[in-house]
Write an enzyme that holds these catalytic residues in place. Structure first.
Site, short mmCIF file in Angstrom:
data_model
loop_
_atom_site.label_atom_id
_atom_site.label_comp_id
_atom_site.label_asym_id
_atom_site.label_seq_id
_atom_site.Cartn_x
_atom_site.Cartn_y
_atom_site.Cartn_z
N ASP A 1 -16.84 -49.24 17.89
CA ASP A 1 -15.36 -49.52 18.22
C ASP A 1 -15.30 -50.70 19.49
O ASP A 1 -16.03 -50.25 20.48
CB ASP A 1 -14.72 -48.34 18.84
CG ASP A 1 -14.27 -47.22 17.79
OD1 ASP A 1 -15.07 -47.31 16.59
OD2 ASP A 1 -13.57 -46.62 17.76
N LYS B 1 -7.65 -50.88 15.48
CA LYS B 1 -7.40 -49.73 16.26
C LYS B 1 -6.61 -49.99 17.64
O LYS B 1 -6.48 -51.15 18.22
CB LYS B 1 -8.72 -49.40 16.94
CG LYS B 1 -8.71 -48.05 17.95
CD LYS B 1 -10.03 -47.48 18.36
CE LYS B 1 -10.03 -46.70 19.42
NZ LYS B 1 -11.45 -46.17 19.85
N LYS C 1 -6.34 -47.28 13.26
CA LYS C 1 -6.74 -46.21 14.16
C LYS C 1 -5.98 -46.33 15.44
O LYS C 1 -6.12 -46.98 16.23
CB LYS C 1 -8.30 -46.13 14.24
CG LYS C 1 -8.70 -45.20 15.42
CD LYS C 1 -10.18 -45.23 15.75
CE LYS C 1 -10.42 -44.03 16.81
NZ LYS C 1 -11.72 -44.17 17.10
#
Lengths: 283, 321
Positions: free
Chosen positions: B153, B221, B257
């Site tokens: 991430d 995300k 996400k």
């Protein structure tokens, strides 16, 4: 001529006044059959939300000093006194009581708050103990609040029964979800306005109105409720069975008198657990 | 030049100017329309079998997260054990998709999770601020991949994005993507954190989404969870529109996400409704949709217990992390 304001009341959850999740209400009438107000018919989801609020508030409330809790209860008595006229008028409207009778009930309710306020820092002096043990230890038993209590106020009392239900629960640091009398809910609703303005942390007392039958089974079986006071319920056996699933404390209908200005220490202790501590003495 | 190459999509050589031209030609976001659609979808009532399905799906799509400065190996281990057995009273309870930790905790998590099928995701590139030299960011990424991270991430450089230096952001994402390559040539999955709470406008969020997809992110995300505004339903809806349109245009599937601030099962179900209605059922899968959350799991477990037993559950009946 002016039009009457037709009131629609709300619930009291977490120190706020939300509408019911279901949006349902019922019409409250006086003994003559005249419309008085629309009152919320709380759903089981409202009860669930109230338990969440009560749980969130409990640690802060028990963490306050006993002295401080007593002061808050005393403040409730003061605020209640300030609204005496409204309580008297509402009791008379719903029960047909005389002014003298209604005033007596409000007196008893105020005195009950004061009586309970005094107990907050004395419970442990009276009910706790220093136990003799065979060894070099101090052995001390103290009383701790059980946690979150679901309570059903007596159906036939407007104010004093309600106060004598709530006060013994919260004075020691429990939080409560209380279901008001279905036919006499006005004093409970006005009491929420007193509670909201008397330094009581939001969520310590949560008041639901509606049918006891809609809410009692859910609160009795709720796994995050530590005790149930089923005074104002109609099917206590069923509720005791449900409460037994999670080993809740159950206060049966009629276990304590709730009509006077004096409570009882046993009633306060009914919502407490004994904690015993062993502490080494040295030599 | 095939139609999926960045040059073909942007319409020319990749320069800051061409990126700017392309991103600013995207349609503007109708703020009022977006928020009212999100609010409308949020009111839908999901009951009985649909609710059972949604709760299980929410667990399967969860990146169980601990990203605190005070994380210890023990804390990460206990979180991993929780991922392996979310509800000890129910062997049928599904497991989360992944555990999300800081890079230095990857090896700890990997030790416990091993081949359980639960992925280990690591935040990298100077998370959460992203304020470090590119060399440091790349090394951060490589370390995590080397330690066995299945997913990375990364955070974008919001400063560069907001000052209009799109090329810098694009290049950094590409560089991190390359740094995700393992010794055997396979690649760790790359999630690109836009930090929507710092992007100021919905238009910027749409542009950042496209930029991240263009640069090769596998997931977009919302947030790090470290700023005041984290995932919201309108932002989730907007990003789902972006991945849906990207798929229509290029045939490439990108995941979404949302992370930060999703604490209740009720919220999670609202997000799933938006996924189905905006992107379609295809995205209702852990491969294409994840929740970044820490406290959400306990609430979902309590709701599952309620559906199973009929009684409302409480925090005493789930593990405390």
């Amino acid at each position: 001529m002016r039009l009457d304001v037709k009131k629609t009341y709300k619930l009291f959850i977490g120190g706020k006044f939300p509408r019911s999740e279901s949006g349902h209400t019922y019409e409250l009438t006086n003994p003559k059959g005249e419309f008085v107000a629309n009152v919320v018919l709380a759903s089981r989801k409202d009860a669930r939300d109230a338990v969440v609020a009560a749980r969130a508030a409990q640690s802060g409330w028990v963490g306050a000093t006993a002295y401080n809790r007593g002061q808050v209860l005393y403040r409730i008595a003061e605020m209640l006194e300030g609204r005496r006229e409204q309580f008297v008028a509402e009791i008379r409207e719903l029960t047909g009581a005389t002014e003298i009778q209604a005033n007596k009930e409000v007196d008893a309710a105020i005195d009950s708050w004061v009586w309970h306020a005094g107990w907050s820092d004395k419970v442990d002096s009276v009910a706790g103990s220093m136990n003799p043990v065979a060894g070099p230890f101090f052995n001390i038993s103290t009383n701790q609040p059980t946690g979150v209590v679901a309570a059903f106020a007596p159906q036939k009392s407007s104010l004093v029964g309600l106060v004598n239900t709530i006060a013994p629960i919260i004075v020691t640091g429990n939080s409560v979800v209380v279901v008001a009398s279905e036919s006499l809910p006005l004093s409970a609703i006005t009491l929420t306005e007193v509670l909201a303005t008397s330094d009581l942390p939001g969520g310590v007392v949560n008041v639901l109105t509606g049918k006891e039958k809609d809410l009692a089974p859910w609160l009795a079986s709720h796994q995050d409720v530590n005790a149930v006071d089923i005074e104002g319920t109609s099917d206590p056996v069923d509720l005791e069975i449900r409460a037994a699933e999670t080993l809740k404390r159950v206060i049966r209908p009629g276990a304590f008198s709730r009509s006077g200005s004096l409570g009882s220490l046993q009633h306060i202790l009914a919502f407490m657990e004994v904690k015993t501590v062993w502490h080494p003495k040295g030599h | 030049m095939t139609k999926n190459e960045p040059e073909a999509i942007v319409g020319g050589k990749i320069t800051n100017l061409s990126l700017r031209r392309w991103l600013h030609s995207l349609p503007g976001v109708d703020k009022v329309g977006l928020e009212s659609r999100a609010a409308g979808l949020g009111t839908r009532s999901i009951k009985t079998t649909s609710k059972t399905w949604a709760l299980d799906a929410a667990i399967k799509m969860m990146d169980l997260t601990t990203l605190e400065g005070m994380d210890t190996p023990e804390r990460v281990r206990s979180l991993c054990l929780k991922a392996l057995t979310p509800d000890p009273t129910d062997p049928d309870c599904p497991r989360p998709a992944a555990i999300c930790v800081y890079g230095d905790m990857v090896s700890v998590a990997k030790q416990i999770l091993g081949k359980s099928g639960i992925y280990v995701a690591a935040v990298a590139t100077a998370f959460p601020s992203g304020r470090a030299s590119v060399a440091v960011k790349l090394q951060d990424t490589k370390d995590a991949v080397k330690a066995g991270a299945d997913e990375i991430d990364m955070v974008i450089d919001r400063g560069a994005f907001l000052s209009g230096n799109y090329l810098e952001v694009y290049k950094q994402i590409q560089a991190v993507k390359n740094a995700c390559t393992r010794a055997d040539g396979s690649k760790a999955h790359l999630k690109v954190i836009l930090e929507t709470g710092e992007l100021q406008t919905y238009d910027n969020i749409r542009r950042a989404s496209y930029l991240a997809m263009l640069a090769g992110g596998d997931f977009i995300k919302t947030s790090t969870g470290k700023v005041t505004v984290n995932a919201t339903i309108p932002i989730n809806l907007l990003m789902l529109q972006a991945v849906r349109d990207w798929y229509d245009q290029t045939g490439v599937l990108i995941g979404v996400k949302p992370a930060g601030g999703i604490r209740t099962a009720k919220d999670a179900i609202k997000y799933l409704v938006v996924v189905k209605e905006v992107a379609g059922e295809r995205w209702l899968s852990p491969d294409l949709f994840r929740f970044g959350a820490s406290s959400l799991l306990n609430d979902v477990l309590m709701q599952r217990q309620k559906l199973k037993t009929g009684n409302y559950s409480g925090p005493d009946y789930v593990t405390v992390d």
